[in-house]
Design a protein around this motif. Structure first.
Motif, mmCIF file in Angstrom:
data_model
loop_
_atom_site.group_PDB
_atom_site.id
_atom_site.type_symbol
_atom_site.label_atom_id
_atom_site.label_comp_id
_atom_site.label_asym_id
_atom_site.label_seq_id
_atom_site.Cartn_x
_atom_site.Cartn_y
_atom_site.Cartn_z
ATOM 1 N N GLU A 187 0.107 8.320 -7.295
ATOM 2 C CA GLU A 187 -1.159 8.023 -6.619
ATOM 3 C C GLU A 187 -0.902 7.303 -5.304
ATOM 4 O OE1 GLU A 187 -4.920 6.712 -8.871
ATOM 5 O OE2 GLU A 187 -4.096 4.829 -8.085
ATOM 6 N N SER A 188 -1.689 7.684 -4.264
ATOM 7 C CA SER A 188 -1.540 7.070 -2.953
ATOM 8 C C SER A 188 -2.307 5.756 -2.892
ATOM 9 C CB SER A 188 -2.043 8.020 -1.866
ATOM 10 O OG SER A 188 -3.460 8.054 -1.873
ATOM 11 N N ASN A 189 -2.256 5.121 -1.749
ATOM 12 C CA ASN A 189 -3.057 3.935 -1.499
ATOM 13 C C ASN A 189 -4.520 4.333 -1.295
ATOM 14 O OD1 ASN A 189 -2.300 5.252 0.917
ATOM 15 N ND2 ASN A 189 -2.969 3.482 2.103
ATOM 16 N N ALA A 190 -5.404 3.361 -1.410
ATOM 17 C CA ALA A 190 -6.837 3.602 -1.213
ATOM 18 C C ALA A 190 -7.392 2.574 -0.249
ATOM 19 C CB ALA A 190 -7.586 3.557 -2.541
ATOM 20 N N GLU B 193 -13.746 0.498 3.000
ATOM 21 C CA GLU B 193 -12.693 0.760 2.044
ATOM 22 C C GLU B 193 -13.236 1.028 0.656
ATOM 23 O OE1 GLU B 193 -9.746 -2.264 2.126
ATOM 24 O OE2 GLU B 193 -9.697 -2.397 4.309
ATOM 25 N N SER B 194 -14.443 0.552 0.336
ATOM 26 C CA SER B 194 -14.993 0.732 -0.999
ATOM 27 C C SER B 194 -15.252 2.193 -1.307
ATOM 28 C CB SER B 194 -16.282 -0.076 -1.144
ATOM 29 O OG SER B 194 -17.238 0.353 -0.194
ATOM 30 N N SER B 195 -15.403 3.040 -0.301
ATOM 31 C CA SER B 195 -15.709 4.443 -0.517
ATOM 32 C C SER B 195 -14.453 5.302 -0.591
ATOM 33 C CB SER B 195 -16.609 4.967 0.608
ATOM 34 O OG SER B 195 -15.949 4.887 1.847
ATOM 35 N N LEU B 196 -13.274 4.709 -0.522
ATOM 36 C CA LEU B 196 -12.036 5.467 -0.516
ATOM 37 C C LEU B 196 -11.556 5.714 -1.940
ATOM 38 C CD1 LEU B 196 -10.106 3.662 2.357
ATOM 39 C CD2 LEU B 196 -11.659 5.607 2.495
ATOM 40 N N LYS B 197 -11.101 6.954 -2.176
ATOM 41 C CA LYS B 197 -10.492 7.319 -3.442
ATOM 42 C C LYS B 197 -9.099 7.838 -3.155
ATOM 43 C CE LYS B 197 -14.797 8.386 -5.838
ATOM 44 N NZ LYS B 197 -15.550 9.398 -6.627
ATOM 45 N N PRO B 198 -8.106 7.460 -3.967
ATOM 46 C CA PRO B 198 -6.724 7.808 -3.627
ATOM 47 C C PRO B 198 -6.452 9.292 -3.817
ATOM 48 C CG PRO B 198 -6.839 6.771 -5.785
ATOM 49 C CD PRO B 198 -8.210 6.659 -5.196
ATOM 50 N N VAL B 199 -5.411 9.746 -3.137
ATOM 51 C CA VAL B 199 -4.879 11.097 -3.319
ATOM 52 C C VAL B 199 -3.871 11.045 -4.464
ATOM 53 C CG1 VAL B 199 -3.559 12.946 -2.240
ATOM 54 C CG2 VAL B 199 -5.246 11.684 -0.904
ATOM 55 N N SER C 91 0.841 -1.208 0.000
ATOM 56 C CA SER C 91 0.000 0.000 0.000
ATOM 57 C C SER C 91 0.869 1.247 0.000
ATOM 58 C CB SER C 91 -0.936 -0.016 1.216
ATOM 59 O OG SER C 91 -1.815 -1.108 1.165
ATOM 60 N N THR C 92 1.693 1.390 -1.020
ATOM 61 C CA THR C 92 2.591 2.532 -1.151
ATOM 62 C C THR C 92 2.087 3.453 -2.258
ATOM 63 O OG1 THR C 92 3.972 1.280 -2.680
ATOM 64 C CG2 THR C 92 4.554 1.180 -0.343
ATOM 65 N N TRP C 93 2.758 4.585 -2.412
ATOM 66 C CA TRP C 93 2.460 5.509 -3.509
ATOM 67 C C TRP C 93 3.004 4.905 -4.803
ATOM 68 C CZ3 TRP C 93 0.498 10.727 -3.085
ATOM 69 C CH2 TRP C 93 0.118 11.077 -1.778
ATOM 70 N N LYS C 94 2.230 5.028 -5.878
ATOM 71 C CA LYS C 94 2.596 4.392 -7.135
ATOM 72 C C LYS C 94 2.636 5.427 -8.257
ATOM 73 C CE LYS C 94 0.617 -0.110 -5.932
ATOM 74 N NZ LYS C 94 0.455 0.275 -4.523
ATOM 75 N N PRO C 95 3.749 5.504 -9.011
ATOM 76 C CA PRO C 95 3.813 6.411 -10.165
ATOM 77 C C PRO C 95 2.837 5.962 -11.254
ATOM 78 C CG PRO C 95 6.009 5.713 -9.465
ATOM 79 C CD PRO C 95 5.029 4.834 -8.755
ATOM 80 N N MET C 96 2.090 6.925 -11.813
ATOM 81 C CA MET C 96 1.073 6.618 -12.820
ATOM 82 C C MET C 96 1.297 7.400 -14.109
ATOM 83 S SD MET C 96 -0.710 4.447 -11.111
ATOM 84 C CE MET C 96 -2.186 4.247 -12.106
ATOM 85 N N GLY C 97 2.517 7.877 -14.348
ATOM 86 C CA GLY C 97 2.798 8.610 -15.578
ATOM 87 C C GLY C 97 2.657 10.105 -15.385
#
Length: 1013
Positions: free
Chosen positions: A170-173, A259-265, A160-166
């Protein structure tokens, strides 16, 4: 410093780079040290034939000393060994930096402008490409419950780390704690600026700055809290940075179990200023360019052009090819289809007609001159859409709002309401020939330009337009200047908004509905993901202040150019009630003024008498369903066990209750429970170990209709002091509490839920007005036969998950002589207080829930009579199942007699029975003596005939009428000589025993015996 291929020259250079900083601190020995080093360098150069050139080494600065001085030294590049390196020389001051657009030429130690195709931030750093994690960034994840973290919890959060998306990172959700950190040393005060998306308030998001000792460097905590964004809107956050080693961290953590209602930062770019210098210029990223020297940034290529990395200008695409802004490649154009054009309806023209035209979607990226492409439909002329309710048609075409005090259904002229009636003001938009004056359209994008055609009017609906990219936002706003005051504290809404919509999505489009009340933060009320069939949504409005309603639509959060041309959102109708400056299409009955000159509003809790046209307050025990009423049927009966407040706008309880169960009457007084109370439940843990608490705030009975339980949302601190905080006041509300150690600063309150805005009633039954409180969820001691008191509540906040509204029951149970503890408890089967998310149940064990004591709860004890007085005492029966010591009667003293009536009666009866016994004993005694005499006479007669035979007698007993004969006496001579007297007595005893054996024989047997003798 180090060398991968060691050599003598490399060792000397490493020694220089690591030691010159210390040497400079001892400037009094500087000359001797430099002389020694120069001699060593000369000796090395004499033994090495390969001289160094400019490509074999580069210059670096040593660490600064305490006085801010440093040295410039030459360091061989990798895999190079040479001699005759340049001598160390004094460097520029540690606080020196080049201006933006320039770089520091280390050979000359001067600033020079960056060439075309490159850029420089001077003393700054910029990160806007996230194909990989940039150098210097570190991301980590862990369980939020750090103190009790196990290997299993740590393993579940390791990904559950931050992931590069181009284009962004993006953070974890989920409910793990994840951080993104970057370390930099600032030579001067600077700042950090980053663009982000923070759409979900169920994720805790903070930005904080620390020094190398991990101490906080920002005193103002509010600067740590980025404001939430609406949907996928990009926002910017700026923070000033002090000089020194700085560690910047972005930290996220899911809040609550859903957790289903979470959106990442998401973070799109990071810009940092205050670094020492930039020794090189950065090439422009693909899709950007810079044409001049000394550029501080690269510019995005326009549409239908492209650029590779480091280009100084953009190149045009070849014919029949196109590109989106900021592209590095061009694409082949395809034939035009049905989705490449749109319908446009012009405002009404003469004779109430409108012109309908069709246009290509701009920018046009398709080919319309090939055989397989579609052609634009021809222009059409149609009648204008009818006027909306509250508006009247103009003779020349178009519509105008009806003046104040008049109404119109939209197809007729404005007319006044009949006498004794008033207009019902609001807005109702059902026809879309023109955009209403209080509505606005907008388009914004994560990029600079949106290039949208706005929203398109299509008579029966209004539809979003087309932007420059599929990730553009299309906004439709409705502004209302306020709602009519109800002058009442009521659980019902002051107004409502209702709209009908439809969405069509190819992939992941989303529609957001937001509300901004006065100066409060914009709140997201509902969102719809994916395609939605035509449906109606209703939202209740509880604030009378000016409000802005917004509908925000996005096709996709990922930039993909213009591919999703068939995605759309349509709004068919929008209506708002009870608006101050609205228009009207209907009239309602009103209360007349005394001079009949108009209408007056009724006070809170009063309805309008239809005959007299005056205001009449609702009867006691009822309340007005709305803030202001029109007829008596609006007065609704309060539920059982409740009373109406003074204004007749709300039902409440006075914390007193009476009920009869199984012929037993109970009275309750639990006013000690009327004060607001908070109950904390937990800790709770999510599947990944996040620790949180549930806080229930309860105002059991209310205070004259006021609901005093308060829940405050502080998940997102308000940085603007003019903003109003979000507070919920209710009978019952719940919030999730995160402990202080979660965010290192303060306790966080989030997920605020209104569980009871209306008290429905108080009862001992397990069901009331479609609300159920099952008895099996709170098992009880069967030996205590006391009923539970149940308070029933309903919330008026409708949600998609609870279309029938949320309900709450609080069960009060007597705790006297119970082995169970006192306090507030949740169902064992439902540890969150609810099993379905809509029905909540609580149990409150307390002695105040026990009935008041009555005459049947105590008994009387009388002491013995002393001196003609007697004391009476009263004690409770055991077990005591009631409360109220004042119900126990006081001890009393009353006159008494030594022998009471009962004693006298007993003595009289005893005397009577004693006398009767004596009389009966005397009678039997005399009869026994007479019988003895008869026997003696018989014996005497027998002795005269023969000794062994009895004389014949007529009778052994005294017959009726016979006189008692004299008793026989025996002389002493007879006893002494053994004569007839002695024989007679011996014979008497013999006959007496024989008579005992023959008790059933009568005196006839004796006559027979006499005749035989």
């Amino acid at each position: 410093m180090y060398c991968r291929q060691p050599g003598t020259g490399c060792l000397i250079q490493s020694y220089l780079a690591c030691s010159l900083g210390d040497m400079a601190a001892r400037r009094d020995q500087f000359g001797e040290i430099v002389t020694l080093l120069l001699l060593m360098m000369m000796m090395i150069g004499a033994g090495n034939a390969n001289d160094c050139n400019k490509d074999d080494y580069h210059f670096v600065y040593t660490e600064c000393d305490s006085k801010g001085h440093r040295w410039r030294v030459a360091v061989p590049k990798e895999r190079h060994q040479c001699s005759n390196l340049p001598y160390p020389s004094p460097g520029r001051a540690c606080s020196f930096s080049c201006p933006a657009g320039h770089f520091l030429n280390m050979s000359l130690q001067i600033c020079q402008p960056c060439p075309p195709g490159t850029y420089s931030l001077g003393s700054g750093l910029r990160f806007d490409s996230w194909e990989n994690l940039p150098e210097g960034f570190i991301t980590m994840a862990s369980s939020q419950n750090e103190q009790e973290e196990t290997s299993q919890l740590a393993e579940s959060c390791i990904k559950s780390t931050w992931k590069p998306m181009g284009n962004y990172i993006e953070s974890n959700a989920d409910d793990c704690a994840s951080s993104l950190s970057f370390t930099v040393k600032l030579k001067q005060p600077g700042k950090v600026e980053f663009r982000y998306q923070y759409p979900s308030q169920n994720i805790f998001f903070e930005f904080y700055v620390q020094n190398e000792q991990c101490n906080a460097m920002l005193e103002d905590e509010q600067t740590n809290r980025p404001m939430p964004s609406i949907g996928n809107e990009w926002k910017t956050h700026k923070v000033k940075l002090p000089e020194g080693n700085t560690v910047m961290s972005w930290r996220t953590a899911g809040v609550g179990p859903l957790e289903s209602s979470l959106k990442p930062v998401r973070i799109q770019s990071v810009f940092i200023t205050g670094v020492a210098y930039s020794s090189t210029c950065s090439p422009c990223p693909p899709g950007t360019y810079s044409m001049e020297n000394g550029t501080t940034e690269c510019f995005e290529c326009k549409r239908n052009t492209y650029a590779l990395r480091g280009f100084s200008r953009c190149q045009p695409c070849h014919p029949k090819m196109f590109s989106d802004p900021g592209s590095s490649v061009c694409k082949i154009q395809q034939p035009c289809g049905d989705g490449d054009y749109y319908r446009f309806q012009s405002p009404c023209i003469e004779h109430n007609m409108t012109r309908i035209t069709f246009h290509w979607v701009e920018p046009k990226v398709c080919l319309d001159d090939v055989p397989s492409s579609v052609k634009l439909p021809p222009e059409q002329v149609s009648r204008c859409a009818p006027c909306n309710p509250g508006y009247s048609p103009k003779p020349e075409g178009g519509c105008f709002p009806c003046p104040r005090g008049t109404i119109s259904i939209g197809s007729a002229e404005c007319t006044a309401c009949p006498t004794g009636m008033e207009p019902m003001y609001g807005f109702e938009y059902r026809w879309w020939g023109n955009l209403p004056e209080n509505m606005e359209v907008a388009c914004f994008s994560s990029d600079v330009n949106c290039d949208a055609q706005g929203w398109h009017l299509a008579r029966d609906y209004i539809q979003m337009g087309h932007g420059s990219s599929d990730n553009d936002y299309f906004v439709l706003m409705l502004k209302v200047h306020g709602f009519k005051s109800t002058h009442a504290e009521t659980t019902d809404a002051v107004a409502e908004i209702r709209f009908e919509f439809e969405t069509n999505c190819t992939v992941e489009c989303e529609l957001f509905f937001t509300v901004t009340k006065g100066k409060q933060v914009t709140q997201l009320k509902q969102s719809w993901l994916g395609s939605q069939s035509r449906n109606v949504f209703l939202h209740h409005i509880t604030s009378e202040s000016n409000t802005t309603f917004s509908w925000i639509f996005q096709k996709t959060p990922v930039r993909k150019g213009q591919k999703l041309l068939k995605d759309y959102v349509r709004m068919y109708s929008i209506s708002v009630s009870n608006v101050i400056d609205g228009v009207a299409s209907k009239c309602r009955v009103c209360a007349r003024r005394q001079d009949n000159a108009g209408c007056i509003p009724c006070p809170p809790g009063s309805y309008i008498n239809s005959e007299r046209r005056d205001c009449v307050p609702c009867p006691s025990g009822t309340f007005l369903a709305k803030g202001d009423g029109y007829t008596s049927d609006r007065c609704v009966d309060c539920g059982p066990g409740t009373i109406s407040n003074k204004n007749r706008t709300e039902c409440q309880s006075n914390c007193r209750f009476e009920v009869t169960v199984a012929s037993q009457h109970y009275r309750y007084n639990y006013q000690e429970l009327a004060r607001p109370i908070g109950h904390m439940v937990g800790p709770r843990f999510t599947t990944r170990g996040m620790q949180y608490f549930l806080a229930f705030n309860i105002s059991l009975c209310g205070n004259d209709g006021r609901k005093e339980a308060r829940c405050i949302e502080n998940m997102t601190d308000v940085t603007n002091m003019d903003m109003e905080p979000t507070v919920i006041s209710s009978f019952v509300c719940r919030e999730s509490i995160l402990p202080a150690n979660l965010r290192h600063h303060a306790t966080v309150s989030t997920n605020v839920i209104n569980l009871g805005s209306q008290l429905i009633g108080v009862s001992v039954e397990e069901s009331l007005r479609n609300i159920t409180s099952p008895g099996d969820i709170f098992p009880r001691d069967q030996s205590l036969h006391l009923p539970d008191i149940i308070h029933y509540y309903r919330s008026h906040s409708n949600t998609e998950a609870c279309p029938q509204l949320r309900t709450t029951t609080i069960r009060l149970r007597c705790s006297l002589y119970s082995a169970e503890p006192e306090g507030i408890f949740l169902p064992t089967k439902c540890p969150e207080g609810t099993c379905d998310g809509c029905s909540f149940h609580l149990l409150w064990r307390t002695p105040y829930a026990c009935p008041l004591c009555g005459p049947n709860d105590f008994k009387e004890i009388a002491e013995a009579c002393h001196g003609g007085k007697q004391r009476l005492q009263y004690i409770w029966r055991t077990p005591r199942l009631c409360v109220g010591d004042d119900a126990l009667p006081d001890e009393v003293e009353q006159p008494c007699e030594l022998i009471g009536l009962l004693g006298k009666t007993s003595i009289a009866l005893g005397f009577f029975f004693s006398c009767s016994l004596l009389i009966i004993t005397g009678i039997f005694y005399r009869k026994n003596r007479n019988l003895e005499y008869k026997y003696m006479s018989l014996v005497t007669m027998s002795d005269k005939t023969r000794d062994d035979e009895l004389p014949a007698v007529d009778s052994c007993a005294i017959m009726e009428g016979d006189e008692e004969e004299e008793m026989v006496t025996f002389s002493g001579n007879d006893l002494g000589t053994g004569g007839s007297g002695y024989k007679s007595k011996a014979l008497f005893h013999k006959l007496w025993w024989k008579d005992r054996r023959l008790a059933k024989d009568d005196f006839g047997d004796l006559r027979k015996l006499k005749m035989e003798d």
